[in-house]
Design an enzyme around this catalytic site. Sequence first.
Site, PDB file in Angstrom:
ATOM      1  N   ALA A   1       0.736  -1.178  -0.358  1.00  0.00           N
ATOM      2  CA  ALA A   1      -0.417   0.033   0.006  1.00  0.00           C
ATOM      3  C   ALA A   1       0.772   1.163  -0.594  1.00  0.00           C
ATOM      4  CB  ALA A   1      -0.930  -0.374   1.510  1.00  0.00           C
ATOM      5  N   HIS A   2       0.186   2.431   0.067  1.00  0.00           N
ATOM      6  CA  HIS A   2       1.068   3.758  -0.054  1.00  0.00           C
ATOM      7  C   HIS A   2       1.843   4.285   0.566  1.00  0.00           C
ATOM      8  CE1 HIS A   2      -2.423   5.965   1.885  1.00  0.00           C
ATOM      9  NE2 HIS A   2      -2.665   4.859   2.045  1.00  0.00           N
ATOM     10  N   ASN A   3       3.024   4.899   0.178  1.00  0.00           N
ATOM     11  CA  ASN A   3       3.849   4.852   0.777  1.00  0.00           C
ATOM     12  C   ASN A   3       4.939   3.954   2.232  1.00  0.00           C
ATOM     13  OD1 ASN A   3       1.642   7.539   0.773  1.00  0.00           O
ATOM     14  ND2 ASN A   3       3.825   8.197   1.656  1.00  0.00           N
TER      15      ASN A   3
END
Lengths: 331, 331, 331
Positions: C244-246
């Site tokens: 997932a993001h980051n």
Amino acid sequence: MKTSYTVNELNDILKGEIIGHTTQLIEGPEQLKKAKNNQITFIGSVKYVKLWATSEACAAVVTDNITVEPGENRAIIKVKNADLAMAKILELFNPPSPVFDEDLHPTAVIHDTVKLGNGCIVGANCYIGKNVVLGNNVVLYPNVCVFDDTIIGDNTVVWSGTVIRERCIIGSHCIFHTNVSIGADGFGYRPSDDGRGLMKIPQIGNVIIGDHVEIGANSCVDRAKFSATIIGDGCKIDNLVQIAHNSIMGRSCIMAGHSGLAGSVTLGDGVIIGGSASIKDHTTIHSGATVGAGSGVVGDVAAGATVLGYPAQDSRDMLKQWVALRRLTKK
Amino acid sequence: MKTSYTVNELNDILKGEIIGHTTQLIEGPEQLKKAKNNQITFIGSVKYVKLWATSEACAAVVTDNITVEPGENRAIIKVKNADLAMAKILELFNPPSPVFDEDLHPTAVIHDTVKLGNGCIVGANCYIGKNVVLGNNVVLYPNVCVFDDTIIGDNTVVWSGTVIRERCIIGSHCIFHTNVSIGADGFGYRPSDDGRGLMKIPQIGNVIIGDHVEIGANSCVDRAKFSATIIGDGCKIDNLVQIAHNSIMGRSCIMAGHSGLAGSVTLGDGVIIGGSASIKDHTTIHSGATVGAGSGVVGDVAAGATVLGYPAQDSRDMLKQWVALRRLTKK
Amino acid sequence: MKTSYTVNELNDILKGEIIGHTTQLIEGPEQLKKAKNNQITFIGSVKYVKLWATSEACAAVVTDNITVEPGENRAIIKVKNADLAMAKILELFNPPSPVFDEDLHPTAVIHDTVKLGNGCIVGANCYIGKNVVLGNNVVLYPNVCVFDDTIIGDNTVVWSGTVIRERCIIGSHCIFHTNVSIGADGFGYRPSDDGRGLMKIPQIGNVIIGDHVEIGANSCVDRAKFSATIIGDGCKIDNLVQIAHNSIMGRSCIMAGHSGLAGSVTLGDGVIIGGSASIKDHTTIHSGATVGAGSGVVGDVAAGATVLGYPAQDSRDMLKQWVALRRLTKK
């Protein structure tokens, strides 16, 4: 598109309080450690304050209960909710989506019977089958397939690799990310007449998706055995999620990555399903309920309840059981 | 294709008992609440009987131990098994699959050396590599890729976005849904000679899939390290399933959504793997065994056994443990 | 390419000890039961020795603590590590990848502004957007999409169906398997101003992937909300994995099938995540730690630790708890 802002211009949007001053123009957001002189950063927790002194950022959005000295030619914007302020900053600096030299790419295969609204964009190597109807401003990025008789509402964006099967109905302002599968056959079999194998049960229904629905990369929504698999307005579905045939989701539900609904599950409105959680077939999760990450739900969940674990139970009960289990080995 | 039927015509197929009478022609099946006057519905459980009075359906298939009054110009067909009857009704009303104006779409890239059987359909923007052999009546929907030296049997249907890598052998009457990955490299590494990194182990085997196998959307079957990953005749695999290198499935196994086999797993015949269940590498699950949803199997499972939980155990034992755990907090 | 070897030639590479002799040329590896006369097999465990007598293989690589009589016109190569030897044999017999009659297929859509290195191959129906830069010897198999301003390093191979979104940075010597999604939007929303719905938070960051990274079929790496989602050099990611993001992964991490990192997870170097394991958002797993298959990690994990279960704990503690739970029902 405007690409740089003064601190004052940003604060006009955030409506916070400026402390200190910077002459630097701000060209984007970045994390404290990686920010350059022309970037704004965020401090949402006291533990990150120490990174401010050595950060190159010229400005920071800071939650108003945190004390930070701006320093020379640097500014702080104090706000009530740094997360919300960050979202607004991101909207400001959101770069344009990829654009194309042609609206309808000559390599796209679009059947004569397709109805295209105004302002549609159909990328290279797309396939659009018979009698498909696209509303206004629909964007199909390259390598999307949409099959016969499907309808897609205004302003919906479909990313590459996504396939939407025949006879589905998709709302407006939806976003389907890459490699999504909409309307594949549900998973249904019956014993063969000699009892020695499995016969496919035709899946003759469709998928109906409301407005403002976002579906993450490589997720699947199966078509119904008959009638429809339904996703309500405003639902947000993460990557690699499975929604099996005849499931029905109310409005504004959230399903995190790797979660799944087995067949004929019903979700009320505003239900939150944590990552990797699975819901047994034919169960109902009533409005406002939350299913913790990794849980396995095997029975109905009451409105507003929070359940956890496998088999999923009231989250406080489950937490107590985990504590009790740990104690068994500490005696 | 015939698209409407009288109740008598439907009962000729279902071989049930008609109660009441309707002059209405039936044009499809629908759920009790959503059915219109020209639709037939199903009552498989007593709890749905109350919906019959207000349903607009002109007819219903009803399990023979349920009592329902047909009402005016409405008919009931009583059957032993409403689910099985429903499957037959769905076969009758199954709409035709998408058809194409051309059998081999001009945008498909088909290598000169490909052998196509009679009646093959190759959709827009497909890619078929060197020496691929397609049997008779194979359908590749748009945007399918099949790589060099792969063989696909008669009547197999491959939906858009699916990729079948080189040197695989696919049986007849298979269905691969959208965005399936067949024959990607298995996941294997060895320490690099300096011990500081990982070196890829070549995956030089292939995938061999039997007849009448169905594989759901966005599922993956990896090619073998060497030799073959094998899926037996009649296996049915749901969406987002992972089958790792060198696994071997017997005949008529079922794997539900999000389940997975780690490397070199062996399944006997008729094994059922529940949704989100995972099987450890190098384990064997013998014929007729069932693995409950969400389970993690870490050792061999005996023929006919039912296991549950993580680590998976005899399901009755696991259920007892869950009860015991709950009791710990109720003292 | 040389396609057959004498036993002596193979042993020159393996540097083991030959016992017995065969005049047969060896044309590939195969399992004991399926091997033909022109194939070499492997015996890495005593339990497989009994299969050697009836195997048709003319030679076997055998771990040096196992005693096997070669038999007539058959040879044994004794080695310290049969798995490592097997990996080297597989490198030798690794068949060539699919090749194309044209380097840049005429159906590929490549924007005028794209910079292609030397020796690039771009397959049929690929799409490459504005200002994309491909290094030398990059291979894009058919039906790959790469969006505007993305950079891909030398010798990276991208398989069919994979989509790499705009502004991503991909290293050299990477392999992305089929239907991978790189750079789709992260999953982030905020309450709408009227509190009755969810507003998308723009995901304006990108994905940065190091060198020698392999990503399995149908896996997803989301772009960052801002800044970057980062995968370090040498990471190996299996099929159907969600990042997932980051999230940030260090060097040489391993993530097995169906595992996932929720948002803003940090992995150190050499972290191993077992199959179907999930990591909660904003947690850190320090270098050298191992997360057991099926686990749910809800807090930070110390360097070198091995955790297991849900919620994940020290694996020895978790195993003790499972034993204790089993005992509860055996009283």
